[in-house]
Design a protein around this motif. Structure first.
Motif, PDB file in Angstrom:
ATOM      1  N   ASP A  23      -5.991  12.848 -14.019  1.00 35.15           N
ATOM      2  CA  ASP A  23      -5.961  12.461 -11.801  1.00 35.15           C
ATOM      3  C   ASP A  23      -6.276  12.031 -11.098  1.00 35.15           C
ATOM      4  OD1 ASP A  23      -4.322  14.749 -11.161  1.00 35.15           O
ATOM      5  OD2 ASP A  23      -5.800  15.836  -9.870  1.00 35.15           O
ATOM      6  N   GLU A  24      -7.331  11.377 -12.286  1.00 38.95           N
ATOM      7  CA  GLU A  24      -8.201  10.584 -10.693  1.00 38.95           C
ATOM      8  C   GLU A  24      -7.929   9.303 -11.379  1.00 38.95           C
ATOM      9  OE1 GLU A  24     -12.971  11.138 -10.536  1.00 38.95           O
ATOM     10  OE2 GLU A  24     -12.509   9.009 -11.464  1.00 38.95           O
ATOM     11  N   ILE A  25      -7.865   8.611 -12.368  1.00 35.73           N
ATOM     12  CA  ILE A  25      -6.579   7.466 -12.741  1.00 35.73           C
ATOM     13  C   ILE A  25      -5.188   7.705 -11.848  1.00 35.73           C
ATOM     14  CG2 ILE A  25      -5.313   5.708 -14.490  1.00 35.73           C
ATOM     15  CD1 ILE A  25      -7.665   7.325 -16.273  1.00 35.73           C
ATOM     16  N   ALA A  26      -4.587   8.446 -11.299  1.00 37.41           N
ATOM     17  CA  ALA A  26      -3.591   8.534 -10.531  1.00 37.41           C
ATOM     18  C   ALA A  26      -3.549   8.588  -9.751  1.00 37.41           C
ATOM     19  CB  ALA A  26      -2.401   9.699 -11.482  1.00 37.41           C
ATOM     20  N   ALA A  27      -5.110   9.509  -8.879  1.00 41.55           N
ATOM     21  CA  ALA A  27      -5.157   9.251  -7.529  1.00 41.55           C
ATOM     22  C   ALA A  27      -5.450   7.910  -7.728  1.00 41.55           C
ATOM     23  CB  ALA A  27      -6.039   9.943  -7.246  1.00 41.55           C
ATOM     24  N   LEU A  28      -5.670   6.890  -7.275  1.00 38.82           N
ATOM     25  CA  LEU A  28      -7.060   5.709  -6.965  1.00 38.82           C
ATOM     26  C   LEU A  28      -5.129   4.415  -6.754  1.00 38.82           C
ATOM     27  CD1 LEU A  28      -9.677   4.961  -9.639  1.00 38.82           C
ATOM     28  CD2 LEU A  28      -9.746   5.575  -7.273  1.00 38.82           C
ATOM     29  N   PRO A  29      -4.545   4.140  -7.247  1.00 38.76           N
ATOM     30  CA  PRO A  29      -3.699   3.090  -6.639  1.00 38.76           C
ATOM     31  C   PRO A  29      -2.851   3.925  -5.056  1.00 38.76           C
ATOM     32  CG  PRO A  29      -3.216   4.019  -8.830  1.00 38.76           C
ATOM     33  CD  PRO A  29      -4.078   4.654  -8.159  1.00 38.76           C
ATOM     34  N   LYS A  30      -3.014   5.440  -5.664  1.00 34.46           N
ATOM     35  CA  LYS A  30      -2.103   5.776  -4.196  1.00 34.46           C
ATOM     36  C   LYS A  30      -3.786   5.775  -3.039  1.00 34.46           C
ATOM     37  CE  LYS A  30       0.182   9.596  -6.211  1.00 34.46           C
ATOM     38  NZ  LYS A  30      -0.707  11.399  -7.023  1.00 34.46           N
ATOM     39  N   ARG A  31      -4.939   5.941  -3.048  1.00 33.82           N
ATOM     40  CA  ARG A  31      -6.086   5.858  -2.548  1.00 33.82           C
ATOM     41  C   ARG A  31      -5.637   4.609  -1.405  1.00 33.82           C
ATOM     42  NH1 ARG A  31      -9.396   6.162   1.430  1.00 33.82           N
ATOM     43  NH2 ARG A  31     -10.933   5.988   1.060  1.00 33.82           N
ATOM     44  N   VAL A  32      -5.573   3.480  -2.581  1.00 32.60           N
ATOM     45  CA  VAL A  32      -5.451   1.287  -2.070  1.00 32.60           C
ATOM     46  C   VAL A  32      -4.572   1.431  -0.962  1.00 32.60           C
ATOM     47  CG1 VAL A  32      -4.923  -0.442  -2.922  1.00 32.60           C
ATOM     48  CG2 VAL A  32      -6.724   0.768  -4.082  1.00 32.60           C
ATOM     49  N   ALA A  33      -2.717   2.464  -1.872  1.00 29.30           N
ATOM     50  CA  ALA A  33      -1.996   2.390  -0.747  1.00 29.30           C
ATOM     51  C   ALA A  33      -1.999   2.628   0.193  1.00 29.30           C
ATOM     52  CB  ALA A  33      -0.823   2.939  -1.505  1.00 29.30           C
ATOM     53  N   ALA A  34      -3.019   3.990   0.263  1.00 28.80           N
ATOM     54  CA  ALA A  34      -2.794   4.613   2.049  1.00 28.80           C
ATOM     55  C   ALA A  34      -3.850   3.839   2.711  1.00 28.80           C
ATOM     56  CB  ALA A  34      -3.869   5.777   1.541  1.00 28.80           C
ATOM     57  N   ILE A  35      -4.320   2.378   2.717  1.00 30.62           N
ATOM     58  CA  ILE A  35      -5.037   2.352   3.118  1.00 30.62           C
ATOM     59  C   ILE A  35      -4.460   1.192   3.297  1.00 30.62           C
ATOM     60  CG2 ILE A  35      -7.624   0.721   3.124  1.00 30.62           C
ATOM     61  CD1 ILE A  35      -8.410   2.201   1.160  1.00 30.62           C
ATOM     62  N   GLU A  36      -3.802   0.251   2.382  1.00 29.40           N
ATOM     63  CA  GLU A  36      -2.951  -0.688   2.519  1.00 29.40           C
ATOM     64  C   GLU A  36      -1.669  -0.664   4.083  1.00 29.40           C
ATOM     65  OE1 GLU A  36      -1.355  -1.917  -1.276  1.00 29.40           O
ATOM     66  OE2 GLU A  36      -2.558  -3.565  -1.264  1.00 29.40           O
ATOM     67  N   GLN A  37      -1.296   0.981   4.003  1.00 33.58           N
ATOM     68  CA  GLN A  37      -0.679   1.075   5.285  1.00 33.58           C
ATOM     69  C   GLN A  37      -1.029   1.307   6.666  1.00 33.58           C
ATOM     70  OE1 GLN A  37       1.368   5.132   4.517  1.00 33.58           O
ATOM     71  NE2 GLN A  37       2.338   4.299   5.277  1.00 33.58           N
ATOM     72  N   LYS A  38      -2.431   1.599   6.142  1.00 35.46           N
ATOM     73  CA  LYS A  38      -3.348   1.625   7.555  1.00 35.46           C
ATOM     74  C   LYS A  38      -3.705   0.159   8.178  1.00 35.46           C
ATOM     75  CE  LYS A  38      -7.431   3.564   9.597  1.00 35.46           C
ATOM     76  NZ  LYS A  38      -9.025   3.251   8.989  1.00 35.46           N
ATOM     77  N   LEU A  39      -3.932  -0.276   7.579  1.00 36.31           N
ATOM     78  CA  LEU A  39      -3.653  -1.939   7.550  1.00 36.31           C
ATOM     79  C   LEU A  39      -2.782  -2.553   7.987  1.00 36.31           C
ATOM     80  CD1 LEU A  39      -6.158  -4.114   7.066  1.00 36.31           C
ATOM     81  CD2 LEU A  39      -4.578  -5.032   5.220  1.00 36.31           C
ATOM     82  N   ALA A  40      -1.307  -1.661   7.563  1.00 38.33           N
ATOM     83  CA  ALA A  40       0.347  -3.065   8.100  1.00 38.33           C
ATOM     84  C   ALA A  40      -0.241  -2.150   9.965  1.00 38.33           C
ATOM     85  CB  ALA A  40       0.942  -2.279   7.377  1.00 38.33           C
ATOM     86  N   GLY A  41      -0.377  -0.737   9.769  1.00 37.03           N
ATOM     87  CA  GLY A  41      -0.238  -0.525  11.259  1.00 37.03           C
ATOM     88  C   GLY A  41      -1.612  -0.876  12.309  1.00 37.03           C
TER      89      GLY A  41
END
Ligand SMILES: [Zn+2]
Length: 375
Positions: A23-41
């Motif tokens: 679960d944790e391994i799967a969640a980490l890329p999602k966390r990075v993607a969320a920050i990248e989205q914020k960065l794009a904003g």
């Protein structure tokens, strides 16, 4: 605890850890993607602020050009005014000059307004740039952490997988199939028993099931959820907080219609509880396993009160407190209720503690051998 159950507990721990790690391994890329989205904003906000600055600059150049044009017009009018012949012509030119001057002031006001705005715009740009920089640094940090965490998780996952395989290999295959089947449908195949309850489905266990789980002589499943049950004595809630004043154990009455005993060994049966009931000119005897409370053999009736009828059962025994209606004892059938079993066990513990304490004057007779030859 049964070795199979112990291995199943290890298997369950491994299964849970494996699930958590995946679960944790799967969640980490999602966390990075969320920050990248914020960065794009934040990038979009910066672009917008920069575009606003550019459009303001263009507007300012437009106003400046207009002012220059108006100034040229004014100087042209002034030149013309030197050559006019009539008063009317002169007045008309003067009017044109005044109008142009007014237009210049309007444009100058607009430029001033833009200059005031420009300070706010600059602030916006600088704030967005600073935020972008911070977010970019954070995302790099997060990415590095995610990479490291993932590597650690993968390593732990490999270790837990090995533990899981080892645990599976050491469990009886039939039991393992049962565990897998229940785990597949219910998410877990094992449940702890606490306070007479299956902790997974919260259903109260039948007294016999509860006693069997506690005795741990064979594997028992929950009647309600089918999970394999186990009991961990270290998780038992303390029966009652230790009283400040030690409670005294009441003496069992020598003469009574009913007498309970504990014997550390009884033929091949090991530790047992016995209950004798005196009737008219006869007495009966019932024997129960002291661990699971199962009744051993049939009720035996002999002539005379029990001390005469069953002398051989009284050697090396400990007399206990206990009094239940005979009809109730009959209703118990082939096993003692847990409450009775607990009550006898507690009294036995207290009797043993008394026997071990050297200064409990006048109380030693409660644990003596009651062989009739001695009385
Ligand atoms: Zn259950």
């Amino acid at each position: 605890m049964l070795p199979d159950v112990k291995n199943l507990i290890e298997l369950q721990n491994a299964d849970r850890e494996i699930f958590r790690l995946k679960d944790e391994i799967a969640a980490l890329p999602k966390r990075v993607a969320a920050i990248e989205q914020k960065l794009a904003g934040t990038k979009a906000i910066l672009e917008k602020a920069k575009a606003a600055v550019k459009s303001d600059e263009a507007a300012r150049r437009k106003y400046e050009t207009a002012i220059q044009d108006l100034q040229q017009k004014i100087s042209k009018y002034r030149d013309q005014s030197l050559e006019v012949k009539t008063n009317e012509q002169y007045k008309a030119l003067l009017h044109e000059i005044q109008f142009a001057e007014q237009e210049i002031r309007i444009n100058e006001d607009k430029i001033l307004e833009l200059m005031v705005n420009a300070e706010a715009r600059d602030k916006e740009v600088r704030a967005a740039e600073a935020e972008l920089k911070a977010e970019a640094a954070e995302i790099e940090k997060e990415k590095a952490e995610a990479r490291q965490r993932t590597a650690e998780d993968e390593q732990q996952l490999a270790e837990w997988n090995a533990k899981r395989d080892a645990a599976r290999a050491s469990v009886n295959p039939d039991l393992l199939r049962q565990y897998d089947r229940v785990a597949k449908y219910r998410g877990s195949g094992l449940s702890e028993v606490r306070d007479h309850k299956c902790m997974a489905c919260q259903v109260m266990l039948r007294p016999q099931t509860y006693n069997e789980v506690r005795a741990a002589t064979h594997v028992v499943a929950c009647d309600s959820c089918q999970r394999i049950l186990y009991h961990d004595p270290s998780h038992d809630q303390p029966v009652e907080p230790a009283p400040a004043v030690k409670r005294r154990r009441p003496h069992p009455k020598f003469e009574s219609s009913q007498a309970w005993y504990y014997r550390p060994s009884h033929g091949d049966d090991g530790e047992v509880f016995l209950v004798f009931i005196n009737g008219k000119g006869e007495s009966s005897r019932r024997i129960y396993e002291s661990g699971a409370g199962r009744k051993l053999g049939d009720t035996l009736v002999r002539e005379g009160e029990y001390r005469l009828g069953f002398p051989e059962d009284l050697s090396d025994s400990i007399r206990l407190n206990g009094q239940w209606e005979e009809s109730e004892i009959d209703e118990w059938g082939n096993e003692l209720p847990t409450s009775t079993l607990d009550s006898l066990q507690r009294d036995l513990d207290m009797a043993r503690a008394e026997a071990a304490a050297p200064h409990t004057h006048g109380r030693r007779e409660v644990v003596h051998s009651e062989h009739p030859a001695a009385s």
